[in-house]
Design a protein around this motif. Sequence first.
Motif: not given
Length: 394
Positions: A184-198
């Motif tokens: 699963c690819y994503f940027g460090e900005g997307a890691a601020s989304e709640g979906d990252f933590h869940g």
Amino acid sequence: MKNRNHVSKIGSSHIFKIIENALTDIPMFSLLQENGCLHAEVSDCEINKNTAAKILQTMHYIRILDERMVAAQRQGRISFYLACTGEEAAIIGSAAALLPQDMIMSQYREQGALAYRGFSTQEFMDQLFSNQRELNKGRQMPIHYGSKALNFMTISSPLGTQIPQASGYAYGQKMAGEPAVTICYFGEGAASEGDFHGGLNMAAVLNCPVIFFCRNNGYAISTPSEEQFAGDGIASRGIGYGVKTIRVDGNDALAVYVATLKAREIALQKQSPVLIEAMTYRLAAHSTSDDPSSYRPKEEESLWKHRDPIVRFSNWMKQKGWLDETAIANFTEHTKEQVLAALKEAENVAISGIDEIIEDVYDTPPWHLKQQLSDLKTHIAKYPKHYPRTSGRL
């Protein structure tokens, strides 16, 4: 819990010291120096000549594709584009370490992974021009690629949605006993989304064979990383969730390849998630709608241009005696011609019929979608000059 009881005995002042030291200066795995030489302590690495050649070739291909399509957008031939200039090593080096059965869930800058798997130039063009040959029938905006045949999940615009989806898909692979993982690819900005933590917590608790691959390119559009978070990047978050974590030099294609090989081995053999944080830099604009000169200095861009991942990997291959410069020159020239020819062909292919907009959503289109389609047709018929490619196909 045993660890909690142990910590409680050593006093609160020591607890803060342990936490601080544990999450400071997470090391970065690297194999190649900026000049392409192996670091002194590295003797060799596990990659064969054919794989290395394909990585380099794909990096050149994507650089050409990106340059041509940014120009096409400026000419008004397509509406939108996202280039991955400067990040090719992170994307293509990791894709090379996977097997065809592994699922790829992308954010929006991973066209290199799709190209490495065999997505053709014409397929890229058909998607970018949203014509009737496009695999999703032209119903996605440009760069929202997808290919069932290549195990590349169709991209969706909302940021971070693919992260919990990747955990769920990997859990399904595990339950089915498949010898495969999901990346699963994503940027460090997307890691601020709640979906990252869940998504990370789900994968850690359910032991899902998923590789979370974060491209930390320094900016979430115009927001620099130091304004996004105060912690030690994204790697520290993996540690917090109990996920095995690797930080890698994202401009070192060789290191990314080896790190992803190891991550896949862990994910598959131990049926557990792995987080890779690739430290790289976005040389291009965030998208063709962005002007990076308004938020970052030219000196910074110039510094990173000297760390070009293609040049670094090329220099290493040259030292190995693996670089055929004539072949690369011929390949790049052929690719430029191929991309331009495919572009001209794709922009002249008809778009899909308007009735196909509501297909493939439900088995039978429900009344409300039929009503919306009827309203759309009425609107287009009222303003035909504004819809020249659709007004005659109602």
